[in-house]
Scaffold this motif. Structure first.
Motif, PDB file in Angstrom:
ATOM      1  N   LEU A 121       0.822  -1.210   0.000  1.00 44.32           N
ATOM      2  CA  LEU A 121       0.000   0.000   0.000  1.00 44.32           C
ATOM      3  C   LEU A 121       0.858   1.263   0.000  1.00 44.32           C
ATOM      4  N   MET A 122       1.989   1.207   0.646  1.00 41.61           N
ATOM      5  CA  MET A 122       2.892   2.359   0.611  1.00 41.61           C
ATOM      6  C   MET A 122       3.351   2.622  -0.821  1.00 41.61           C
ATOM      7  N   TYR A 123       3.684   1.553  -1.540  1.00 42.86           N
ATOM      8  CA  TYR A 123       4.055   1.734  -2.943  1.00 42.86           C
ATOM      9  C   TYR A 123       2.845   2.192  -3.765  1.00 42.86           C
ATOM     10  N   ALA A 124       1.696   1.587  -3.538  1.00 42.55           N
ATOM     11  CA  ALA A 124       0.485   1.966  -4.281  1.00 42.55           C
ATOM     12  C   ALA A 124       0.198   3.454  -4.107  1.00 42.55           C
ATOM     13  N   GLN A 125       0.445   3.969  -2.910  1.00 43.23           N
ATOM     14  CA  GLN A 125       0.230   5.390  -2.651  1.00 43.23           C
ATOM     15  C   GLN A 125       1.239   6.243  -3.426  1.00 43.23           C
ATOM     16  N   THR A 126       2.435   5.721  -3.649  1.00 42.92           N
ATOM     17  CA  THR A 126       3.424   6.407  -4.476  1.00 42.92           C
ATOM     18  C   THR A 126       2.940   6.491  -5.924  1.00 42.92           C
ATOM     19  N   ALA A 127       2.357   5.388  -6.404  1.00 46.82           N
ATOM     20  CA  ALA A 127       1.881   5.338  -7.787  1.00 46.82           C
ATOM     21  C   ALA A 127       0.600   6.141  -7.996  1.00 46.82           C
ATOM     22  N   GLU A 128      -0.257   6.144  -6.988  1.00 44.52           N
ATOM     23  CA  GLU A 128      -1.550   6.858  -7.079  1.00 44.52           C
ATOM     24  C   GLU A 128      -1.776   7.683  -5.808  1.00 44.52           C
ATOM     25  N   PRO A 129      -1.067   8.791  -5.659  1.00 43.19           N
ATOM     26  CA  PRO A 129      -1.149   9.565  -4.416  1.00 43.19           C
ATOM     27  C   PRO A 129      -2.524  10.160  -4.119  1.00 43.19           C
ATOM     28  N   GLU A 130      -3.372  10.288  -5.104  1.00 41.16           N
ATOM     29  CA  GLU A 130      -4.700  10.871  -4.891  1.00 41.16           C
ATOM     30  C   GLU A 130      -5.777   9.817  -4.619  1.00 41.16           C
ATOM     31  N   ASN A 131      -5.427   8.549  -4.606  1.00 40.43           N
ATOM     32  CA  ASN A 131      -6.397   7.468  -4.435  1.00 40.43           C
ATOM     33  C   ASN A 131      -6.766   7.341  -2.951  1.00 40.43           C
ATOM     34  N   GLN A 132      -7.967   7.803  -2.602  1.00 41.13           N
ATOM     35  CA  GLN A 132      -8.415   7.801  -1.211  1.00 41.13           C
ATOM     36  C   GLN A 132      -8.603   6.387  -0.670  1.00 41.13           C
ATOM     37  N   ALA A 133      -8.996   5.453  -1.512  1.00 35.49           N
ATOM     38  CA  ALA A 133      -9.177   4.066  -1.066  1.00 35.49           C
ATOM     39  C   ALA A 133      -7.854   3.489  -0.566  1.00 35.49           C
ATOM     40  N   ILE A 134      -6.763   3.846  -1.222  1.00 34.03           N
ATOM     41  CA  ILE A 134      -5.443   3.385  -0.784  1.00 34.03           C
ATOM     42  C   ILE A 134      -5.102   3.993   0.572  1.00 34.03           C
ATOM     43  N   LYS A 135      -5.333   5.276   0.734  1.00 34.71           N
ATOM     44  CA  LYS A 135      -5.051   5.950   2.010  1.00 34.71           C
ATOM     45  C   LYS A 135      -5.855   5.314   3.144  1.00 34.71           C
ATOM     46  N   ASP A 136      -7.128   5.069   2.884  1.00 38.15           N
ATOM     47  CA  ASP A 136      -7.999   4.483   3.909  1.00 38.15           C
ATOM     48  C   ASP A 136      -7.557   3.067   4.267  1.00 38.15           C
ATOM     49  N   LYS A 137      -7.224   2.276   3.264  1.00 38.05           N
ATOM     50  CA  LYS A 137      -6.804   0.894   3.510  1.00 38.05           C
ATOM     51  C   LYS A 137      -5.474   0.863   4.263  1.00 38.05           C
ATOM     52  N   LEU A 138      -4.559   1.766   3.930  1.00 39.93           N
ATOM     53  CA  LEU A 138      -3.275   1.820   4.622  1.00 39.93           C
ATOM     54  C   LEU A 138      -3.475   2.148   6.097  1.00 39.93           C
ATOM     55  N   ALA A 139      -4.351   3.087   6.411  1.00 41.33           N
ATOM     56  CA  ALA A 139      -4.634   3.419   7.815  1.00 41.33           C
ATOM     57  C   ALA A 139      -5.231   2.210   8.536  1.00 41.33           C
ATOM     58  N   TRP A 140      -6.138   1.512   7.885  1.00 45.60           N
ATOM     59  CA  TRP A 140      -6.765   0.316   8.469  1.00 45.60           C
ATOM     60  C   TRP A 140      -5.726  -0.777   8.712  1.00 45.60           C
ATOM     61  N   VAL A 141      -4.852  -0.997   7.732  1.00 46.12           N
ATOM     62  CA  VAL A 141      -3.828  -2.040   7.855  1.00 46.12           C
ATOM     63  C   VAL A 141      -2.880  -1.719   9.007  1.00 46.12           C
ATOM     64  N   ARG A 142      -2.491  -0.491   9.140  1.00 47.14           N
ATOM     65  CA  ARG A 142      -1.586  -0.122  10.235  1.00 47.14           C
ATOM     66  C   ARG A 142      -2.250  -0.365  11.595  1.00 47.14           C
ATOM     67  N   GLN A 143      -3.524  -0.098  11.669  1.00 47.65           N
ATOM     68  CA  GLN A 143      -4.270  -0.374  12.900  1.00 47.65           C
ATOM     69  C   GLN A 143      -4.342  -1.881  13.159  1.00 47.65           C
ATOM     70  N   GLN A 144      -4.639  -2.638  12.126  1.00 43.68           N
ATOM     71  CA  GLN A 144      -4.699  -4.100  12.261  1.00 43.68           C
ATOM     72  C   GLN A 144      -3.369  -4.660  12.735  1.00 43.68           C
ATOM     73  N   ARG A 145      -2.294  -4.255  12.081  1.00 51.01           N
ATOM     74  CA  ARG A 145      -0.971  -4.785  12.396  1.00 51.01           C
ATOM     75  C   ARG A 145      -0.530  -4.372  13.806  1.00 51.01           C
ATOM     76  N   ALA A 146      -0.888  -3.154  14.235  1.00 50.21           N
ATOM     77  CA  ALA A 146      -0.549  -2.694  15.584  1.00 50.21           C
ATOM     78  C   ALA A 146      -1.230  -3.559  16.643  1.00 50.21           C
ATOM     79  N   GLN A 147      -2.362  -4.135  16.283  1.00 46.90           N
ATOM     80  CA  GLN A 147      -3.105  -5.011  17.190  1.00 46.90           C
ATOM     81  C   GLN A 147      -2.739  -6.483  16.987  1.00 46.90           C
ATOM     82  N   GLY A 148      -1.752  -6.741  16.142  1.00 50.90           N
ATOM     83  CA  GLY A 148      -1.319  -8.111  15.889  1.00 50.90           C
ATOM     84  C   GLY A 148      -2.291  -8.901  15.033  1.00 50.90           C
TER      85      GLY A 148
END
Length: 127
Positions: free
Chosen positions: A50-77
């Motif tokens: 997702l970090m790379y996807a955001q580099t390729a499509e910086p305006e894609n809100q779905a990528i931003k939202d999914k990245l925030a969700w993934v970071r939350q998921q991973r922080a909770q194991g």
């Protein structure tokens, strides 16, 4: 179960295959499945993809939202897998290689050539 063909927001290396073969597997096969089909990939590469996807499509809100969700998921194991085909259509630059934003990012007009450039840039990309 997709093995190393598709990952959440990513795809496998082409190895001995061609961009055309990967396009066929991703866009024409996996992408043609019903939108609610679960995608179980073999590795947990989601955050970096997702970090790379955001580099390729910086305006894609779905990528931003999914990245925030993934970071939350991973922080909770918790895992970020599975995904769905509909989610991949929104966030996966390899599946989205027909989108104007990615054609512009790669400077290509052909989706297969676009896919090849995205894969090469992802392989060379450092977070």
């Amino acid at each position: 179960f997709t093995g190393d063909t598709i990952f959440v927001a990513g795809c496998g290396n082409f190895n001995s295959g061609t961009p055309q073969q990967m396009y066929h597997a991703l866009v024409e096969k996996i992408g043609a499945l019903p939108p609610d089909t679960l995608v179980y990939c073999g590795h947990e590469y989601t955050e970096k993809n997702l970090m790379y996807a955001q580099t390729a499509e910086p305006e894609n809100q779905a990528i931003k939202d999914k990245l925030a969700w993934v970071r939350q998921q991973r922080a909770q194991g918790k895992p970020s897998v599975p995904s769905t085909v509909s989610s991949e259509w929104a966030i996966n630059p390899f599946l989205r290689c027909r989108e104007q934003s990615l054609l512009q990012y790669t400077g290509k007009s052909d989706p297969v050539e676009c896919l090849a450039v995205i894969r090469a840039r992802k392989s060379a990309w450092k977070p």
